[in-house]
Design a protein around this motif. Structure first.
Motif, mmCIF file in Angstrom:
data_model
loop_
_atom_site.group_PDB
_atom_site.id
_atom_site.type_symbol
_atom_site.label_atom_id
_atom_site.label_comp_id
_atom_site.label_asym_id
_atom_site.label_seq_id
_atom_site.Cartn_x
_atom_site.Cartn_y
_atom_site.Cartn_z
ATOM 1 N N ALA A 155 -59.006 7.714 49.578
ATOM 2 C CA ALA A 155 -59.304 6.337 49.169
ATOM 3 C C ALA A 155 -60.757 6.207 48.745
ATOM 4 O O ALA A 155 -61.672 6.662 49.442
ATOM 5 N N GLY A 156 -60.952 5.564 47.596
ATOM 6 C CA GLY A 156 -62.302 5.389 47.071
ATOM 7 C C GLY A 156 -62.716 3.933 47.024
ATOM 8 O O GLY A 156 -62.044 3.049 47.577
ATOM 9 N N GLN A 157 -63.807 3.665 46.328
ATOM 10 C CA GLN A 157 -64.356 2.315 46.287
ATOM 11 C C GLN A 157 -63.437 1.338 45.573
ATOM 12 O O GLN A 157 -63.402 0.152 45.897
ATOM 13 N N GLY A 158 -62.689 1.838 44.587
ATOM 14 C CA GLY A 158 -61.784 0.958 43.865
ATOM 15 C C GLY A 158 -60.769 0.313 44.790
ATOM 16 O O GLY A 158 -60.527 -0.904 44.720
ATOM 17 N N LEU A 159 -60.165 1.095 45.656
ATOM 18 C CA LEU A 159 -59.199 0.554 46.606
ATOM 19 C C LEU A 159 -59.885 -0.379 47.600
ATOM 20 O O LEU A 159 -59.341 -1.431 47.960
ATOM 21 N N ARG A 160 -61.073 -0.017 48.038
ATOM 22 C CA ARG A 160 -61.801 -0.881 48.967
ATOM 23 C C ARG A 160 -62.129 -2.231 48.321
ATOM 24 O O ARG A 160 -62.053 -3.273 48.957
ATOM 25 N N ASP A 161 -62.501 -2.209 47.045
ATOM 26 C CA ASP A 161 -62.781 -3.456 46.335
ATOM 27 C C ASP A 161 -61.519 -4.304 46.219
ATOM 28 O O ASP A 161 -61.558 -5.531 46.400
ATOM 29 N N ALA A 162 -60.399 -3.653 45.899
ATOM 30 C CA ALA A 162 -59.153 -4.385 45.674
ATOM 31 C C ALA A 162 -58.585 -4.985 46.953
ATOM 32 O O ALA A 162 -57.821 -5.950 46.901
ATOM 33 N N THR A 163 -58.946 -4.420 48.103
ATOM 34 C CA THR A 163 -58.364 -4.878 49.367
ATOM 35 C C THR A 163 -59.379 -5.546 50.286
ATOM 36 O O THR A 163 -59.040 -5.927 51.407
ATOM 37 N N ARG A 164 -60.601 -5.744 49.832
ATOM 38 C CA ARG A 164 -61.650 -6.274 50.709
ATOM 39 C C ARG A 164 -61.258 -7.584 51.363
ATOM 40 O O ARG A 164 -61.434 -7.778 52.568
ATOM 41 N N ILE A 165 -60.724 -8.523 50.592
ATOM 42 C CA ILE A 165 -60.448 -9.847 51.141
ATOM 43 C C ILE A 165 -59.273 -9.850 52.109
ATOM 44 O O ILE A 165 -59.056 -10.843 52.824
#
Length: 301
Positions: free
Chosen positions: A207-217
């Motif tokens: 898992a990279g930053q893209g997934l973290r950005d997409a699921t942050r909220i």
């Protein structure tokens, strides 16, 4: 001008949003009174410099009801009956149902203006509060036809004192808007994050930053968001219905491509490209309007 309209305030509910409002008012020279059914939360907010714990001795200019949507009407009735303030607003992320419930309970809607600052964080509670949380963000006002000019003016002044930009909208228009830009995105992020529970450890390590950005909220308070989504259920369901149609079409295109990877069908490729192009265009709309659009994710109430 804003400080002339509102010289004193009380904040009912010292979570993320309520405490951030209190901090912003304190920064403008107004010391709010802090009320919370959880005394420890109010004391924590006061310890951050957000104000003083307890009700005022005399009615203040404006009371900010910073509680979840399902409690707004009851809290408004309680504090109007108790003479807490001359005028009232709330900061709930849903507007139609609380206003309808307030009318049913016999609240004085002349002295009440619905409000919703379009800002938030995935964290909750007073310790997550920020003095500049609302700076440059839209703050929606949804006055009813019976709302008095003084209440409207003071609610607008509150938004300006917090550094936000007041935007007047109809309550139903507001709820449809936040269903698109806030509530449905939160639910989608939660659904995507939930799929990770089925992932293997070796997969999750990639898992990279893209997934973290997409699921942050998706890290928001589940109980709070259950109430928010249920309070705006019809508008969110409408957005999701259209999204499901898009997902079904995308799945059909992918299955078509999977059957013949060496000879991909033009229809499947065209549809996938269309999905990606429309995504890029949609993303561009909120990037261009980031300083003035309703693109903030509302968390807290």
């Amino acid at each position: 001008m804003a400080q002339q309209l509102m010289r004193s305030a009380v904040v009912v509910g010292t979570g993320l949003i309520g405490t951030s409002i209190a901090l912003a008012l304190r920064d403008q020279g107004i010391t709010p009174y802090l009320i919370d059914e959880n005394p420890e939360a109010a004391r924590t907010a006061a310890g951050l410099g957000a104000g003083v714990v307890g009700p005022p001795r005399a009615p203040v200019d404006l009371a900010v009801i910073a509680v979840p949507p399902q409690h707004v009407a009851a809290s408004l009735r309680e504090h109007q009956s108790g003479g807490l303030a001359h005028d009232f607003t709330d900061v709930s992320s849903v507007k139609v149902r609380p206003q309808e419930e307030a009318a049913e309970l016999g609240c004085d809607l002349v002295r009440f203006v619905g409000g919703h600052p379009m800002a938030g964080r995935e964290r909750s509670g007073p310790l997550a509060a920020q003095v500049d949380l609302f700076r440059g963000r839209p703050w929606v006002l949804t006055p009813t036809e019976s709302a008095g000019d003084r209440a409207v003016g003071r609610t607008r002044a509150l938004a300006e004192l917090c550094g936000a930009r007041p935007v007047v909208m109809d309550a139903a228009q507001h709820d449809r808007a936040v269903a698109l830009v806030s509530h449905t995105p939160h639910l989608i992020a939660s659904l995507l994050s939930g799929r990770l529970l089925h992932g293997e450890e070796s997969q999750l390590q990639l898992a990279g930053q893209g997934l973290r950005d997409a699921t942050r909220i998706a890290g928001g308070d589940a109980d709070l968001w259950t109430h928010i989504l249920s309070s705006n259920a019809a508008a969110v369901a409408e957005v999701l219905t259209d999204l499901v149609l898009d997902l079904d079409a995308a799945v059909d295109a992918l299955r078509e491509l999977a059957k013949a990877p060496s000879e991909p069908g033009p229809a499947g490729l065209s549809h996938l490209r269309d999905v990606l192009v429309r995504g890029t265009r949609g993303r561009g709309l909120i990037q261009e309007g980031s300083s003035g659009g309703l693109s903030g994710v509302a968390v807290g109430t």
